[in-house]
Design a protein around this motif. Structure first.
Motif, PDB file in Angstrom:
ATOM      1  N   GLU A 176       0.847  -1.188   0.000  1.00  0.00           N
ATOM      2  CA  GLU A 176       0.000   0.000   0.000  1.00  0.00           C
ATOM      3  C   GLU A 176       0.882   1.236   0.000  1.00  0.00           C
ATOM      4  OE1 GLU A 176      -2.415  -0.356   3.498  1.00  0.00           O
ATOM      5  OE2 GLU A 176      -0.928   0.636   4.761  1.00  0.00           O
TER       6      GLU A 176
ATOM      7  N   LEU B 121      -4.443   6.962 -11.218  1.00  0.00           N
ATOM      8  CA  LEU B 121      -5.284   6.228 -10.269  1.00  0.00           C
ATOM      9  C   LEU B 121      -6.745   6.215 -10.712  1.00  0.00           C
ATOM     10  CD1 LEU B 121      -3.737   7.473  -6.908  1.00  0.00           C
ATOM     11  CD2 LEU B 121      -3.538   5.190  -7.903  1.00  0.00           C
TER      12      LEU B 121
ATOM     13  N   VAL C  98      -7.412  -0.726  -8.423  1.00  0.00           N
ATOM     14  CA  VAL C  98      -6.790  -0.150  -7.231  1.00  0.00           C
ATOM     15  C   VAL C  98      -7.875   0.182  -6.214  1.00  0.00           C
ATOM     16  CG1 VAL C  98      -5.404   1.753  -6.329  1.00  0.00           C
ATOM     17  CG2 VAL C  98      -4.870   0.783  -8.572  1.00  0.00           C
TER      18      VAL C  98
ATOM     19  N   GLU D 134      -8.948   2.090  -2.675  1.00  0.00           N
ATOM     20  CA  GLU D 134      -8.580   3.263  -1.875  1.00  0.00           C
ATOM     21  C   GLU D 134      -9.111   3.086  -0.463  1.00  0.00           C
ATOM     22  OE1 GLU D 134     -10.537   7.548  -1.675  1.00  0.00           O
ATOM     23  OE2 GLU D 134      -9.404   7.283  -3.541  1.00  0.00           O
TER      24      GLU D 134
ATOM     25  N   LYS E 277      -5.146   8.871   2.702  1.00  0.00           N
ATOM     26  CA  LYS E 277      -5.613   7.824   1.798  1.00  0.00           C
ATOM     27  C   LYS E 277      -4.448   6.931   1.395  1.00  0.00           C
ATOM     28  CE  LYS E 277      -9.490  10.339  -0.273  1.00  0.00           C
ATOM     29  NZ  LYS E 277     -10.065  10.871  -1.537  1.00  0.00           N
ATOM     30  N   ARG E 278      -4.732   5.643   1.353  1.00  0.00           N
ATOM     31  CA  ARG E 278      -3.739   4.668   0.911  1.00  0.00           C
ATOM     32  C   ARG E 278      -4.344   3.838  -0.211  1.00  0.00           C
ATOM     33  NH1 ARG E 278      -2.301   5.593   6.174  1.00  0.00           N
ATOM     34  NH2 ARG E 278      -0.042   5.636   6.557  1.00  0.00           N
ATOM     35  N   TYR E 279      -3.491   3.430  -1.131  1.00  0.00           N
ATOM     36  CA  TYR E 279      -3.943   2.721  -2.321  1.00  0.00           C
ATOM     37  C   TYR E 279      -3.321   1.329  -2.342  1.00  0.00           C
ATOM     38  CZ  TYR E 279      -5.229   7.460  -3.574  1.00  0.00           C
ATOM     39  OH  TYR E 279      -5.770   8.716  -3.556  1.00  0.00           O
ATOM     40  N   ARG E 280      -4.151   0.340  -2.712  1.00  0.00           N
ATOM     41  CA  ARG E 280      -3.699  -1.053  -2.749  1.00  0.00           C
ATOM     42  C   ARG E 280      -4.146  -1.706  -4.053  1.00  0.00           C
ATOM     43  NH1 ARG E 280      -5.381  -4.518   2.204  1.00  0.00           N
ATOM     44  NH2 ARG E 280      -7.426  -3.595   1.888  1.00  0.00           N
TER      45      ARG E 280
END
Length: 506
Positions: free
Chosen positions: A316, A337, A344, A346, A354-357
């Motif tokens: 992340e 994104l 992806v 959020e 905010k984190r993205y995976r």
């Protein structure tokens, strides 16, 4: 054998007169033909019998094949074991959840090495049949087992090469030390950090299990369909082991983007992040051509592929992390994104950022649909020109009425704009943010910017706005297409953080 053979084409007992039978005359070109025919006859009969036996055995085994049953359970004991097993992988697997990385950083190298030894070479010692309401109950059951039982499980399931390692051989030579070392390590990790983490995550996991078993409220997705998606996109990449009679899917708070498995007897446990994959699990329709084109189009830019690679490597990342890795501006990263919105996830962290995976199952969905599309018979070319009346609007919408692809021009574009206009309540005024939110329910940002869609609706006369641009409303009634009913995904999102009774998960 003789009972299976039909009558021979000649009687061997009568083949004694060499002058009366050409195959018995040494001067005849047919000399010895009787023996050759007899040999070929027996050979063909043998092949025929073998084929019959193989077919009978094949039919026998086919009738005994059993599809493994599947279930969704919390399994707190094995799930906690899975979380502890993540600790020594934290350094090499960036996609593991944050708790595992933080807990691993608090352990010294010898503790991490011991954790790896326990869950690799000595892993079978941890696994024995039973049902436990909590991980401490499992630890108590493990502690009461005789040390020789742990040793025998390791000897039965590990190869000679694995048992030959010096540290493994030393522990197997002293079963009491083996027993005490395993129990003390597991109890230390539990008391040190996992117990508090589990108290915060357990209620959320229980809510996820209930929702996946009963389906999300208002989603219209049956529990059977959710189980099919679990089998195809969660268990499918791992495969089902031989002799497995039951697959148990266990939502885990700590595996992150990984999907891992554990086999105990004839039961295979599959641990996965339910929140990360819930869009895939709730899918109830196949990917159609227009959606597949949109999914593949999102992967056509090298910078977007690099974003996916970074998320796969690091697990992340925040927006600032991506900007530093990509060496580009924030607007560019935001655009990447948005284009990768389907791939992806959020999530807002505890610090508010905010984190993205990466969502691996979405990639599986895309390429599974691509394989299906290639294998399907080619559809005939359209025979008539597309008009407003003949436009098949369903081609551009999924089962929930959301837009899958945006037509560039023509009747399809007009029909789609009319469809979106019909989602606005006649006579009701919308603020700018409310109008954008209404459009966002139906048009994903990676397909078309919501501001652009709003402008298209105004330019084509489907919406009106005030002079200051602060208010929007639907124009006079027009013949249009009634929008489809959306699934209650917002309610489903809320449930991920709450119990079904509405109590907030701590």
């Amino acid at each position: 054998m003789s009972a299976l053979l039909p009558a021979l084409p000649f009687a061997p007992a009568q083949c004694t007169g060499r002058t009366q039978r050409p195959w018995a005359n040494p001067n005849s070109p047919f000399f010895g033909l009787d023996k050759l025919v007899l040999l070929m006859y027996y050979l063909c009969t043998y092949v025929y019998i073998c084929k019959r036996k193989r077919r009978a055995m094949s039919e026998l085994f086919q009738t005994r094949l059993v599809e493994p049953a599947s279930d969704i359970r919390a399994e707190p004991a094995y799930s906690a074991l899975c979380s502890i097993a993540m600790l020594h992988k934290a350094a090499s697997q960036g996609s593991i959840a944050r708790w595992a990385r933080e807990a691993a950083s608090a352990l010294n190298p010898s503790q991490l090495a011991l954790n790896q030894l326990i869950f690799t070479a000595l892993g079978p010692a941890l696994l024995f049949p039973g049902a436990w309401a909590s991980f401490p109950d499992y630890l108590d059951a493990l502690a009461t087992q005789h040390p020789s039982e742990l040793r025998e499980r390791v000897l039965a399931q590990r190869s000679a090469a694995e048992l030959a390692a010096p540290e493994v051989a030393a522990l197997l030579a002293d079963p009491f030390q083996l027993h005490d070392l395993i129990v003390a390590h597991l109890r230390g990790v539990w008391d040190g950090s996992l117990a508090a983490e589990w108290a915060a995550a357990q209620r959320k996991i229980d809510a996820q299990v209930r929702l996946l078993r009963l389906s999300a409220p208002g989603s219209g997705v049956s529990p059977e369909r959710i189980r099919q998606n679990l089998l195809q996109f969660i268990a499918g990449p791992l495969g089902v082991g031989a002799g497995i009679r039951e697959l148990v899917f266990v939502p885990s708070p700590h595996v992150g983007g990984l999907t891992t498995q554990l086999t105990v007897g004839a039961v295979q446990y599959v641990f996965f992040d339910a929140e990360l994959h819930y869009h895939v699990l709730l899918r109830d329709t196949p990917v159609r051509d227009m959606e597949l084109i949109g999914r593949l189009s999102a992967l056509t830019e090298p910078a977007r592929l690099r974003v996916l690679a970074l998320l796969a490597q690091h697990g992340e990342l925040t927006m600032q992390d991506l900007i530093e890795h990509m060496q580009t501006s924030q607007p560019n990263v935001s655009r990447y994104l948005k284009s990768l919105a389907g791939y992806v996830a959020e999530q807002r962290g505890r610090d508010g950022r905010k984190r993205y995976r990466l969502v691996p199952s979405q990639i599986d969905v895309t390429f599974d649909a691509l394989r299906t599309a290639i294998a399907a018979p080619a559809a005939p070319a359209p025979q008539q020109e597309e008009t407003m009346e003949t436009t098949d609007l369903a081609r551009y919408l999924n089962a929930h009425g959301q837009v899958l692809a945006w037509p560039k021009a023509g009747a399809a574009r007009s029909a789609l704009l009319r469809y979106l206009a019909d989602t606005f309540t006649p006579g009701e005024e919308y603020a700018e943010k409310a109008a954008n939110a209404q459009i966002a329910q139906y048009v994903p940002a990676h397909l078309r910017d919501h501001v652009t869609v709003r402008r298209d609706l105004i330019d084509d006369g489907f919406l009106q706005r005030s002079a200051d641009g602060a208010r929007y409303w639907r124009t006079a009634e027009q013949a249009g297409v009634a929008p489809r009913q959306l699934s209650d995904e917002e309610a489903y999102r809320q449930y991920w953080g709450q119990d079904p009774e509405g109590t907030s998960a701590s």
